[in-house]
Design an enzyme around this catalytic site. Sequence first.
Site, short mmCIF file in Angstrom:
data_model
loop_
_atom_site.label_atom_id
_atom_site.label_comp_id
_atom_site.label_asym_id
_atom_site.label_seq_id
_atom_site.Cartn_x
_atom_site.Cartn_y
_atom_site.Cartn_z
N LYS A 206 0.71 -1.16 -0.01
CA LYS A 206 -0.09 0.10 -0.02
C LYS A 206 0.75 1.29 -0.07
O LYS A 206 1.79 1.26 1.03
CB LYS A 206 -0.78 0.05 1.38
CG LYS A 206 -1.92 1.29 1.25
CD LYS A 206 -2.85 1.09 2.28
CE LYS A 206 -3.59 2.41 2.31
NZ LYS A 206 -4.61 2.47 3.62
N ARG A 216 -10.85 9.96 1.87
CA ARG A 216 -11.01 10.67 3.18
C ARG A 216 -12.04 11.39 3.33
O ARG A 216 -12.32 11.54 4.64
CB ARG A 216 -9.50 11.05 3.31
CG ARG A 216 -8.26 10.14 3.61
CD ARG A 216 -6.89 10.74 3.35
NE ARG A 216 -5.97 9.81 3.35
CZ ARG A 216 -4.70 10.03 3.03
NH1 ARG A 216 -4.06 11.01 2.91
NH2 ARG A 216 -3.69 8.85 2.96
N LYS A 229 1.10 10.19 5.46
CA LYS A 229 1.29 8.76 5.92
C LYS A 229 2.47 8.24 5.33
O LYS A 229 2.89 6.87 5.37
CB LYS A 229 -0.12 7.94 5.59
CG LYS A 229 -1.19 8.58 5.96
CD LYS A 229 -2.54 7.62 5.95
CE LYS A 229 -3.49 8.17 6.55
NZ LYS A 229 -4.68 7.11 6.57
N GLU A 245 7.35 -6.59 1.25
CA GLU A 245 6.22 -6.67 1.84
C GLU A 245 5.12 -7.55 1.90
O GLU A 245 4.45 -8.09 2.87
CB GLU A 245 5.40 -5.12 1.60
CG GLU A 245 6.10 -3.74 2.05
CD GLU A 245 5.75 -3.72 3.58
OE1 GLU A 245 4.83 -4.50 4.53
OE2 GLU A 245 6.08 -2.39 4.11
N LYS A 260 -2.19 -1.60 -3.85
CA LYS A 260 -3.06 -0.24 -3.71
C LYS A 260 -2.24 1.02 -3.80
O LYS A 260 -1.05 0.99 -3.02
CB LYS A 260 -3.89 -0.25 -2.25
CG LYS A 260 -4.81 0.96 -2.07
CD LYS A 260 -5.51 0.71 -0.83
CE LYS A 260 -6.20 1.98 -0.49
NZ LYS A 260 -6.59 2.19 0.72
N TYR A 325 -15.39 0.89 -6.75
CA TYR A 325 -16.58 1.67 -6.55
C TYR A 325 -17.41 1.75 -7.72
O TYR A 325 -18.70 2.08 -7.72
CB TYR A 325 -16.37 3.29 -6.18
CG TYR A 325 -15.45 3.45 -5.03
CD1 TYR A 325 -15.91 3.26 -3.72
CD2 TYR A 325 -14.15 3.53 -4.94
CE1 TYR A 325 -15.21 3.16 -2.64
CE2 TYR A 325 -13.35 3.66 -3.87
CZ TYR A 325 -13.86 3.55 -2.77
OH TYR A 325 -13.03 3.62 -1.42
C1 PBG Z 1 -7.57 3.46 5.59
C2 PBG Z 1 -7.82 3.25 4.25
C3 PBG Z 1 -7.59 4.17 3.20
C4 PBG Z 1 -8.22 3.66 2.06
C5 PBG Z 1 -8.60 2.35 2.61
N1 PBG Z 1 -8.61 2.22 3.73
C6 PBG Z 1 -7.07 5.47 3.16
C7 PBG Z 1 -5.80 5.68 3.76
O1 PBG Z 1 -5.06 5.24 3.74
O2 PBG Z 1 -5.31 7.00 4.05
C8 PBG Z 1 -8.13 4.23 0.55
C9 PBG Z 1 -9.41 3.68 -0.36
C10 PBG Z 1 -9.67 4.69 -1.30
O3 PBG Z 1 -8.77 5.56 -1.73
O4 PBG Z 1 -10.67 4.28 -2.23
N2 PBG Z 1 -6.49 2.96 6.08
#
Ligand code: PBG
Length: 337
Positions: A206, A216, A229, A245, A260, A325
Amino acid sequence: MTNSREVARGAYPETRLRRNRRAEWTRRLVAETSLSADDLIWPVFVVDGDGRREPVASMPGVDRLSIDVLIDEVGKAVDLGIPAVAVFPYIDPALKTPDAREAVNPENLVCRAVSQLKAAHPGTGIVCDVALDPFNSDGHDGLVRDGAILNDETLDVLCEQAVVQAAAGCDIIAPSDMMDGRIGAIRYALDGAGHEDVLIMSYAAKYASAFYGPFRDAVGSSGALKGDKKTYQMNPANSDEALREVAMDIDEGADMVMVKPGLPYLDIIRRVKDAFGMPTFAYNVSGEYAMLKAATTQGWLDNDTAVLETLLAFKRAGADGVLTYLATEAATLLKRG
Ligand code: PBG
């Protein structure tokens, strides 16, 4: 007449790749990959209340739904053949604390949504995110002290969060927090609580991405988030590190792994699939959705072909499935044929 040596060259004009493309039936026959509703996981946003449907401004067509509405909408997804949904909560800002304690409340919004969804749609897989960001007043996935995101202290909370979600009926625990060691710790905690059949889909690779912005907004963590982050999510510059990872998460007990975001990281999906042969998923994230819808609602791209092409690309890259989505929309298009 050409002689047989020349014919054997296998080059133009004897070889014409367009022959296989001439008719729709040949194109179907030689297709290397395909997309079906079986490949789709639908992420949904849940909010407290009754009969509520709140549009997410940066994700046209996506709404936060109260549990009763969500149950109806998931019913439609089930009818379209979608195997699983991923539930994300919009938490009342008044419930957000530095210790994110609402995350481990067995009666929290996620747990209530999961148990009611499970009761209404027992044959549908339910995926829950494990991370503290919707519950944390700092908007981070882990606990924060003096501006630092704590790794080992966070693991205990994540384990508890996973166990309450599993107890509520979650089928797949999906840790998205990127703390080191969390997959092993969560597996141990789940097994210890009698949830040895609950799966773990790890957000293994990720990245710290700009493409999470609309998500968010949807879960209401963008206002809370202090800083970025980058100390726990991966650097978009890295690819070998993604394999490390993923390897660690597999060793720790992940049943499925995820990459992701999606589209900008198709190369990572291919490497992960080739290296490990694991059930591999891609998250076609909120920013990718927003980009596509921004263009299609302007009439700059044709929506239906762009939707199906986008999702097929993940299959071609080696993904077994996609969190998107676009799931219900794509499944509707696929059904129509
Ligand atoms: C939370 C999380 C995030 C997403 C899924 N779980 C956001 C982030 O890490 O800030 C993002 C999903 C998306 O953008 O569709 N940890």
